[in-house]
Design a protein around this motif. Sequence first.
Motif, PDB file in Angstrom:
ATOM      1  N   VAL A  60      -1.578  10.037  13.023  1.00 15.61           N
ATOM      2  CA  VAL A  60      -0.443   9.528  12.238  1.00 15.61           C
ATOM      3  C   VAL A  60      -0.989   8.687  11.086  1.00 15.61           C
ATOM      4  O   VAL A  60      -1.899   7.881  11.278  1.00 15.61           O
ATOM      5  N   GLY A  61      -0.423   8.898   9.896  1.00 17.48           N
ATOM      6  CA  GLY A  61      -0.702   8.022   8.771  1.00 17.48           C
ATOM      7  C   GLY A  61       0.509   7.133   8.551  1.00 17.48           C
ATOM      8  O   GLY A  61       1.640   7.626   8.499  1.00 17.48           O
ATOM      9  N   VAL A  62       0.283   5.833   8.467  1.00 14.66           N
ATOM     10  CA  VAL A  62       1.383   4.890   8.243  1.00 14.66           C
ATOM     11  C   VAL A  62       1.239   4.333   6.827  1.00 14.66           C
ATOM     12  O   VAL A  62       0.283   3.626   6.516  1.00 14.66           O
ATOM     13  N   LEU A  63       2.184   4.705   5.965  1.00 14.40           N
ATOM     14  CA  LEU A  63       2.209   4.186   4.596  1.00 14.40           C
ATOM     15  C   LEU A  63       3.093   2.945   4.589  1.00 14.40           C
ATOM     16  O   LEU A  63       4.292   3.026   4.868  1.00 14.40           O
ATOM     17  N   VAL A  64       2.499   1.790   4.318  1.00 16.46           N
ATOM     18  CA  VAL A  64       3.236   0.527   4.368  1.00 16.46           C
ATOM     19  C   VAL A  64       3.712   0.164   2.963  1.00 16.46           C
ATOM     20  O   VAL A  64       2.925   0.137   2.014  1.00 16.46           O
ATOM     21  N   LEU A  65       5.013  -0.069   2.838  1.00 14.25           N
ATOM     22  CA  LEU A  65       5.611  -0.461   1.557  1.00 14.25           C
ATOM     23  C   LEU A  65       6.302  -1.809   1.702  1.00 14.25           C
ATOM     24  O   LEU A  65       6.721  -2.193   2.791  1.00 14.25           O
ATOM     25  N   ASP A  66       6.452  -2.496   0.591  1.00 12.62           N
ATOM     26  CA  ASP A  66       7.230  -3.733   0.551  1.00 12.62           C
ATOM     27  C   ASP A  66       8.680  -3.346   0.257  1.00 12.62           C
ATOM     28  O   ASP A  66       8.993  -2.880  -0.839  1.00 12.62           O
ATOM     29  N   GLY A  67       9.553  -3.525   1.247  1.00  7.77           N
ATOM     30  CA  GLY A  67      10.936  -3.078   1.115  1.00  7.77           C
ATOM     31  C   GLY A  67      11.661  -3.683  -0.076  1.00  7.77           C
ATOM     32  O   GLY A  67      12.528  -3.051  -0.675  1.00  7.77           O
ATOM     33  N   LYS A  68      11.289  -4.895  -0.426  1.00  6.38           N
ATOM     34  CA  LYS A  68      11.992  -5.577  -1.514  1.00  6.38           C
ATOM     35  C   LYS A  68      11.608  -5.016  -2.886  1.00  6.38           C
ATOM     36  O   LYS A  68      12.451  -4.866  -3.762  1.00  6.38           O
ATOM     37  N   SER A  69      10.327  -4.668  -3.059  1.00  2.00           N
ATOM     38  CA  SER A  69       9.865  -4.304  -4.410  1.00  2.00           C
ATOM     39  C   SER A  69       9.487  -2.834  -4.578  1.00  2.00           C
ATOM     40  O   SER A  69       9.281  -2.387  -5.709  1.00  2.00           O
ATOM     41  N   ALA A  70       9.389  -2.072  -3.497  1.00  2.16           N
ATOM     42  CA  ALA A  70       8.834  -0.713  -3.592  1.00  2.16           C
ATOM     43  C   ALA A  70       9.577   0.171  -4.592  1.00  2.16           C
ATOM     44  O   ALA A  70       8.955   0.831  -5.429  1.00  2.16           O
ATOM     45  N   VAL A  71      10.899   0.194  -4.517  1.00  5.82           N
ATOM     46  CA  VAL A  71      11.671   1.082  -5.402  1.00  5.82           C
ATOM     47  C   VAL A  71      11.464   0.688  -6.861  1.00  5.82           C
ATOM     48  O   VAL A  71      11.253   1.547  -7.727  1.00  5.82           O
ATOM     49  N   ASP A  72      11.467  -0.615  -7.134  1.00  4.60           N
ATOM     50  CA  ASP A  72      11.271  -1.092  -8.509  1.00  4.60           C
ATOM     51  C   ASP A  72       9.888  -0.712  -9.017  1.00  4.60           C
ATOM     52  O   ASP A  72       9.722  -0.280 -10.162  1.00  4.60           O
ATOM     53  N   ILE A  73       8.877  -0.878  -8.172  1.00  4.51           N
ATOM     54  CA  ILE A  73       7.503  -0.539  -8.576  1.00  4.51           C
ATOM     55  C   ILE A  73       7.392   0.959  -8.846  1.00  4.51           C
ATOM     56  O   ILE A  73       6.809   1.391  -9.837  1.00  4.51           O
ATOM     57  N   ILE A  74       7.977   1.751  -7.959  1.00  6.69           N
ATOM     58  CA  ILE A  74       7.939   3.210  -8.141  1.00  6.69           C
ATOM     59  C   ILE A  74       8.614   3.589  -9.466  1.00  6.69           C
ATOM     60  O   ILE A  74       8.071   4.374 -10.248  1.00  6.69           O
ATOM     61  N   ASP A  75       9.780   3.010  -9.725  1.00  7.67           N
ATOM     62  CA  ASP A  75      10.512   3.347 -10.955  1.00  7.67           C
ATOM     63  C   ASP A  75       9.753   2.905 -12.205  1.00  7.67           C
ATOM     64  O   ASP A  75       9.764   3.588 -13.227  1.00  7.67           O
ATOM     65  N   ARG A  76       9.070   1.789 -12.077  1.00  3.83           N
ATOM     66  CA  ARG A  76       8.331   1.267 -13.230  1.00  3.83           C
ATOM     67  C   ARG A  76       7.155   2.171 -13.600  1.00  3.83           C
ATOM     68  O   ARG A  76       6.745   2.240 -14.745  1.00  3.83           O
TER      69      ARG A  76
END
Length: 207
Positions: free
Chosen positions: A97-113
């Motif tokens: 298993v690979g576990v990709l850890v993201l910061d729930g608060k900022s992940a979407v904003d970082i991805i969009d940026r």
Amino acid sequence: MDSFDTRPDRDAEVVLVGRSNVGKSTLMREITGHRFDTGGKPGVTRSPNHYDWTAQDFVITDLPGFGFMSGVEGDRREQIKTAIVQYLETHADKILVGVLVLDGKSAVDIIDRHSGPDEIPYDVEMYHFLRDLDIPTVVAVNKMDKVDDRDERLDDLCDRLGLLPPWKQWQDTIAPIKAKNGQIDALNEAVRTHLHEQQRDDLFQFF
């Protein structure tokens, strides 16, 4: 380059990958009950942290953070990213298993940026890279205690990863957690699902 060849000789592995400062080391501590150096500043983990149980043919690995790190030069960041990619490619057939850890608060904003015609955001790229290697992947969405619009945020994240919302139909893939508070049940459940599919229920004791 810090050593990436310290991996114990084990045939089964779970890896944690993600940007710097998303809480991978804290999550590692929650899973293993063992303290690792968690730094106040990003990029403290420069080489893989392995934790293995000598009685078991199994290792959990926390790979260094990738992406932007304050105080770390661009070349060095690329070196780390390349080393992570090579590690995953080399050991893919042993990674359950690979576990990709993201910061729930900022992940979407970082991805969009970082989404543009010539640019794939690191997190999205890493998710698809793990999948391309046929590594069952769980996205651990950490720091959910800081998120107000939980379902909406998780739906947005699914959308960015190419998973059709709502997120609740992806509970083997999307695991909202609060590692600092020890609330990682959703991750453990998702990991167990993938272990079970690979006839490795013997590893449930770790999750």
